[in-house]
Structure formats: structure tokens, C-alpha cells
Scaffold this motif. Structure first.
Motif, PDB file in Angstrom:
ATOM      1  N   ARG A 179      -8.434   0.790  14.804  1.00  0.00           N
ATOM      2  CA  ARG A 179      -7.462   1.552  14.032  1.00  0.00           C
ATOM      3  C   ARG A 179      -6.529   2.349  14.922  1.00  0.00           C
ATOM      4  N   ALA A 180      -6.965   2.654  16.132  1.00  0.00           N
ATOM      5  CA  ALA A 180      -6.137   3.428  17.054  1.00  0.00           C
ATOM      6  C   ALA A 180      -5.153   2.557  17.827  1.00  0.00           C
ATOM      7  N   ARG A 181      -5.299   1.228  17.730  1.00  0.00           N
ATOM      8  CA  ARG A 181      -4.432   0.298  18.453  1.00  0.00           C
ATOM      9  C   ARG A 181      -3.445  -0.364  17.489  1.00  0.00           C
ATOM     10  N   PRO A 182      -2.280  -0.792  18.006  1.00  0.00           N
ATOM     11  CA  PRO A 182      -1.347  -1.540  17.155  1.00  0.00           C
ATOM     12  C   PRO A 182      -1.992  -2.833  16.656  1.00  0.00           C
ATOM     13  N   TYR A 183      -1.624  -3.249  15.458  1.00  0.00           N
ATOM     14  CA  TYR A 183      -2.197  -4.463  14.874  1.00  0.00           C
ATOM     15  C   TYR A 183      -1.434  -5.680  15.412  1.00  0.00           C
ATOM     16  N   ILE A 184      -1.690  -5.989  16.689  1.00  0.00           N
ATOM     17  CA  ILE A 184      -1.066  -7.145  17.334  1.00  0.00           C
ATOM     18  C   ILE A 184      -2.100  -7.810  18.233  1.00  0.00           C
ATOM     19  N   HIS A 185      -1.816  -9.052  18.611  1.00  0.00           N
ATOM     20  CA  HIS A 185      -2.740  -9.813  19.459  1.00  0.00           C
ATOM     21  C   HIS A 185      -2.002 -10.569  20.556  1.00  0.00           C
ATOM     22  N   ASP A 186      -0.739 -10.223  20.784  1.00  0.00           N
ATOM     23  CA  ASP A 186       0.093 -10.911  21.770  1.00  0.00           C
ATOM     24  C   ASP A 186       0.795  -9.849  22.603  1.00  0.00           C
ATOM     25  N   LEU A 187       0.380  -9.678  23.853  1.00  0.00           N
ATOM     26  CA  LEU A 187       0.912  -8.633  24.723  1.00  0.00           C
ATOM     27  C   LEU A 187       1.573  -9.257  25.948  1.00  0.00           C
ATOM     28  N   THR A 188       2.652  -8.647  26.393  1.00  0.00           N
ATOM     29  CA  THR A 188       3.377  -9.164  27.550  1.00  0.00           C
ATOM     30  C   THR A 188       4.085  -8.046  28.283  1.00  0.00           C
ATOM     31  N   THR A 189       4.300  -8.231  29.571  1.00  0.00           N
ATOM     32  CA  THR A 189       5.034  -7.244  30.357  1.00  0.00           C
ATOM     33  C   THR A 189       6.544  -7.382  30.172  1.00  0.00           C
ATOM     34  N   ASP A 190       6.991  -8.461  29.531  1.00  0.00           N
ATOM     35  CA  ASP A 190       8.415  -8.678  29.287  1.00  0.00           C
ATOM     36  C   ASP A 190       8.596  -9.052  27.822  1.00  0.00           C
ATOM     37  N   THR A 191       8.899  -8.070  26.985  1.00  0.00           N
ATOM     38  CA  THR A 191       9.052  -8.336  25.557  1.00  0.00           C
ATOM     39  C   THR A 191      10.398  -8.974  25.219  1.00  0.00           C
ATOM     40  N   MET A 192      11.362  -8.852  26.124  1.00  0.00           N
ATOM     41  CA  MET A 192      12.678  -9.447  25.882  1.00  0.00           C
ATOM     42  C   MET A 192      12.674 -10.945  26.192  1.00  0.00           C
ATOM     43  N   ASP A 193      11.944 -11.323  27.233  1.00  0.00           N
ATOM     44  CA  ASP A 193      11.866 -12.729  27.648  1.00  0.00           C
ATOM     45  C   ASP A 193      10.422 -13.032  28.059  1.00  0.00           C
TER      46      ASP A 193
END
Length: 224
Positions: free
Chosen positions: A66-80
């Protein structure tokens, strides 16, 4: 151990939560009865302790989720974000597709994990690549592809308890006189990763940075 599947494991966790809570409630109820407390104090205490030991780690995971965003795809470059290529075939039957979720996912990541950034180093991509492969292997990941010309490394990490398959792609590009390293980690199933992918990215970048610093220091001593 592969005795049962992931979803059955989740069911067992739910049952354990209910049974553990029942043990605590029953123990507390018996503790307020003087006669039973006198006769069975050890059993009552054991019931409460075992119930708490069962419930606590499960509630911790729920609170963490509950303390974390509800996502499962993380990256150091969100633009590309780096793209999965060779891993795509392994994810053909996975509920979560290889495609990035776009700005909606990026915004949640920036809010929950503002510390995720590319790693910039003075070494050339060719120097970084072999070290990055070694760092990925040191993490215990299963290597899927290592394309030096494309500057792309793909691997799969299997979590310990539930055997989740999370895929990783590392991209190494030239930047000025050095290199910029981006990494993306994505779960094959589940809406929330409870922070696992961000933690994996952070551990890898620290591992890689430490190895590159060590290599550079060793080279410096030799050069002297």
C-alpha cells in the motif's frame, strides 16, 4: 519447490492470516478468564505468540504494498525506456505485456521512486558492457541475451519465495566521452511489485558502479 502454483500460495497466505488472527483473538479471550488463565497460561501465551508470528509478516507485506505505487514496470528512463527484444518470446503467455505503459506509469514512478536515474560513467560502452554482464550474473539472474554491438543485456530474475519471473533489460549508450547505462525491470504477472523492481534496479546499479570503480582504480595503479 514447485509443489503448488503461485495463486495457491496466495490462498495459503490468506488462510494463514485468518487462522493466525483467530489464534490471537482466542488467546486473548481465554486470557481474561481467570480459571482458564491459571490452568492453561502456557497454551494461551503460545497461541498468541504463534498467531502474531503468522500474521505479522503478511500484514507487513500488505502495508508495504500500500505504501508503493501500483505499478510493476520500472525504468531509469521513463521518456525512452529500454525495450525488451529477446525476452519478448519468454513473456508471450504473461499477463503483463512487454510494452511500456506510457506517461501514466511514468508519473507514478516519478512520484514513488524519484531516486531512479540513469548511471553515467567515464568508461566507454565497450568497457562497460563486459562489466555489466558480470554484474548481472553476480546478481544471480538467468542471462537471456548479451548483444555487445547493440549495447543490450537481457535477463530474468526469479524471486525466492513465490518464484515470480521478473525480466530485466540493460541498455548501454555512448555519452560524451563516457557512457550512460539505463535499466528496466518488469514483472510478468501482478499489478503491484511491492517495490521489488525498484530495489532490483538499485542493487544492480550499485553492483555495476562498484565494479567499474574497482576496475578504474586498478587500471590507475597499473598505469602509474
Amino acid at each position: 519447490m514447485g509443489v503448488w502454483g503461485i495463486w495457491f500460495g496466495f490462498t495459503l497466505m490468506r488462510v494463514a492470516l485468518y487462522l493466525g488472527a483467530a489464534c490471537i483473538v482466542l488467546g486473548l479471550a481465554l486470557a481474561v478468564m481467570p480459571k482458564l488463565r491459571q490452568q492453561s497460561l502456557g497454551v494461551i501465551v503460545l497461541s498468541i505468540v504463534l498467531g502474531a508470528m503468522t500474521v505479522s509478516p503478511i500484514l507487513y507485506q500488505v502495508r508495504k504494498a500500500r505504501a508503493r505505487p501500483y505499478i510493476h514496470d520500472l525504468t531509469t528512463d521513463t521518456m525512452d525506456p529500454p525495450e525488451f527484444v529477446d525476452v519478448a518470446a519468454l513473456r508471450a503467455a504473461a499477463p503483463n505485456p512487454v510494452e511500456y505503459g506510457g506517461e501514466a506509469v511514468a508519473e507514478k514512478q516519478r512520484s514513488g521512486y524519484p531516486e531512479l536515474r540513469p548511471l553515467r560513467v567515464p568508461q566507454s560502452p565497450s568497457e562497460v558492457f563486459d562489466t555489466a554482464v558480470a554484474a548481472a550474473k553476480a546478481m544471480g539472474w538467468d542471462m537471456v541475451a548479451a548483444q555487445s554491438e547493440a549495447g543490450r543485456i537481457e535477463a530474468t530474475d526469479t524471486t525466492f519465495w513465490f518464484g515470480f519471473k521478473d525480466d530485466v533489460v540493460i541498455r548501454i549508450r555512448p555519452e560524451d566521452a563516457g557512457s550512460v547505462i539505463d535499466i528496466r525491470s518488469k514483472s510478468r504477472i501482478g499489478g503491484s511489485d511491492i517495490g521489488a523492481n525498484a530495489e532490483r534496479i538499485d542493487r544492480f546499479l550499485k553492483e555495476l558502479s562498484g565494479r567499474l570503480d574497482a576496475d578504474q582504480g586498478h587500471c590507475g595503479l597499473e598505469c602509474e
